[in-house]
Write a protein that holds these residues in place. Structure first.
Motif, PDB file in Angstrom:
ATOM      1  N   GLN A 107     -82.568  70.683  61.179  1.00  0.00           N
ATOM      2  CA  GLN A 107     -81.486  71.190  61.671  1.00  0.00           C
ATOM      3  C   GLN A 107     -81.360  72.825  62.143  1.00  0.00           C
ATOM      4  OE1 GLN A 107     -78.335  69.328  62.168  1.00  0.00           O
ATOM      5  NE2 GLN A 107     -79.669  67.637  61.315  1.00  0.00           N
ATOM      6  N   CYS A 108     -80.683  72.889  63.224  1.00  0.00           N
ATOM      7  CA  CYS A 108     -80.911  74.373  63.722  1.00  0.00           C
ATOM      8  C   CYS A 108     -79.887  75.230  62.847  1.00  0.00           C
ATOM      9  CB  CYS A 108     -80.100  74.379  65.300  1.00  0.00           C
ATOM     10  SG  CYS A 108     -81.550  73.340  66.365  1.00  0.00           S
ATOM     11  N   PRO A 109     -80.491  76.358  62.625  1.00  0.00           N
ATOM     12  CA  PRO A 109     -79.737  77.533  61.955  1.00  0.00           C
ATOM     13  C   PRO A 109     -78.190  77.890  62.663  1.00  0.00           C
ATOM     14  CG  PRO A 109     -82.094  78.244  62.008  1.00  0.00           C
ATOM     15  CD  PRO A 109     -81.566  76.856  63.032  1.00  0.00           C
ATOM     16  N   LYS A 110     -77.368  77.904  62.124  1.00  0.00           N
ATOM     17  CA  LYS A 110     -76.058  78.245  62.874  1.00  0.00           C
ATOM     18  C   LYS A 110     -76.067  79.669  63.408  1.00  0.00           C
ATOM     19  CE  LYS A 110     -72.844  75.912  60.084  1.00  0.00           C
ATOM     20  NZ  LYS A 110     -71.609  75.737  59.126  1.00  0.00           N
ATOM     21  N   LYS A 111     -75.634  80.059  64.544  1.00  0.00           N
ATOM     22  CA  LYS A 111     -75.440  81.212  65.331  1.00  0.00           C
ATOM     23  C   LYS A 111     -77.080  81.522  65.654  1.00  0.00           C
ATOM     24  CE  LYS A 111     -71.317  83.066  62.967  1.00  0.00           C
ATOM     25  NZ  LYS A 111     -70.850  84.155  62.106  1.00  0.00           N
ATOM     26  N   LEU A 112     -77.988  80.746  65.923  1.00  0.00           N
ATOM     27  CA  LEU A 112     -79.092  81.004  66.369  1.00  0.00           C
ATOM     28  C   LEU A 112     -79.337  80.516  67.755  1.00  0.00           C
ATOM     29  CD1 LEU A 112     -82.103  82.171  66.007  1.00  0.00           C
ATOM     30  CD2 LEU A 112     -82.531  79.764  65.097  1.00  0.00           C
ATOM     31  N   PHE A 113     -79.682  80.975  68.817  1.00  0.00           N
ATOM     32  CA  PHE A 113     -79.807  80.483  70.094  1.00  0.00           C
ATOM     33  C   PHE A 113     -81.312  80.521  70.317  1.00  0.00           C
ATOM     34  CE2 PHE A 113     -80.812  81.209  74.347  1.00  0.00           C
ATOM     35  CZ  PHE A 113     -80.487  80.225  75.172  1.00  0.00           C
ATOM     36  N   LEU A 114     -81.548  79.013  70.654  1.00  0.00           N
ATOM     37  CA  LEU A 114     -82.854  78.852  71.065  1.00  0.00           C
ATOM     38  C   LEU A 114     -83.149  78.296  72.494  1.00  0.00           C
ATOM     39  CD1 LEU A 114     -84.134  77.235  67.812  1.00  0.00           C
ATOM     40  CD2 LEU A 114     -84.801  79.302  68.597  1.00  0.00           C
ATOM     41  N   MET A 115     -84.135  78.410  73.284  1.00  0.00           N
ATOM     42  CA  MET A 115     -84.098  78.084  74.530  1.00  0.00           C
ATOM     43  C   MET A 115     -84.666  76.440  74.417  1.00  0.00           C
ATOM     44  SD  MET A 115     -86.299  80.690  76.582  1.00  0.00           S
ATOM     45  CE  MET A 115     -85.618  80.306  78.030  1.00  0.00           C
ATOM     46  N   THR A 116     -84.149  75.809  75.192  1.00  0.00           N
ATOM     47  CA  THR A 116     -84.532  74.353  75.445  1.00  0.00           C
ATOM     48  C   THR A 116     -85.854  74.081  75.657  1.00  0.00           C
ATOM     49  OG1 THR A 116     -84.346  72.230  76.623  1.00  0.00           O
ATOM     50  CG2 THR A 116     -84.024  74.213  77.706  1.00  0.00           C
TER      51      THR A 116
END
Length: 168
Positions: free
Chosen positions: A96-105
């Protein structure tokens, strides 16, 4: 008064006029500094463009010493559009992606100096790479993954969750 006008340039001596001059000097200095920083950034960008795009693999006579990737850990974690999960490229696992974290595709060409994440770094595609090559499936990592998933398609019952291979 004559001395006061000569020293202060004709301006009356008051704290507000001194602050005004001080503020104008600071603004002028900051503008000059901003222009210098912008100039350096533009020069850097132009030098990078003139070098050409980075080359993964690193072989060739005109390589000029660009480093080659040593494995999937040379790419950062990324957002996998297909699974809607974060992919840890070193562990080759989704989470699961951490909240408020922007990762590139994971398909972004700008994800690392080596370009987009290679197909062998996707946990769902790596075991099927030989099969895809034998079938002549080529293209971007996104296209090959989609084709591999169509080959290994499953139909899951909505109530029981039991999955069976698709029958063509």
């Amino acid at each position: 008064q004559w001395y006061q006008r000569r020293v202060h340039g004709g301006l009356p001596e008051s704290p507000n006029s001194f602050r005004f001059i001080q503020t104008q000097l600071i603004k002028s200095t900051m503008s000059s500094l901003s222009v210098c920083v912008l100039f350096v950034c533009v020069q850097f960008a132009v030098s990078q463009v003139s070098r050409g795009p980075p080359r993964a693999g690193g072989s060739g006579a005109d390589d000029d010493g660009f480093p080659t990737p040593s494995g999937c850990c040379d790419w950062p974690s990324c957002f996998d559009e297909r699974t809607q999960l974060c992919l840890d490229t070193c562990l080759m696992a989704w989470s699961q992606c951490p909240k408020k974290l922007f990762l590139m595709t994971c398909y972004s060409e700008y994800m690392s100096p080596f370009g987009a994440l290679p197909l062998q770094c996707f946990p769902d595609a790596a075991p099927h790479m030989e099969e895809a090559e034998e079938l002549g499936i080529t293209g971007t990592a996104k296209e090959v993954r989609l084709a591999v998933h169509k080959l290994n398609g499953k139909h899951c019952h909505p109530k029981t969750g039991i999955c069976r291979p698709d029958e063509d």
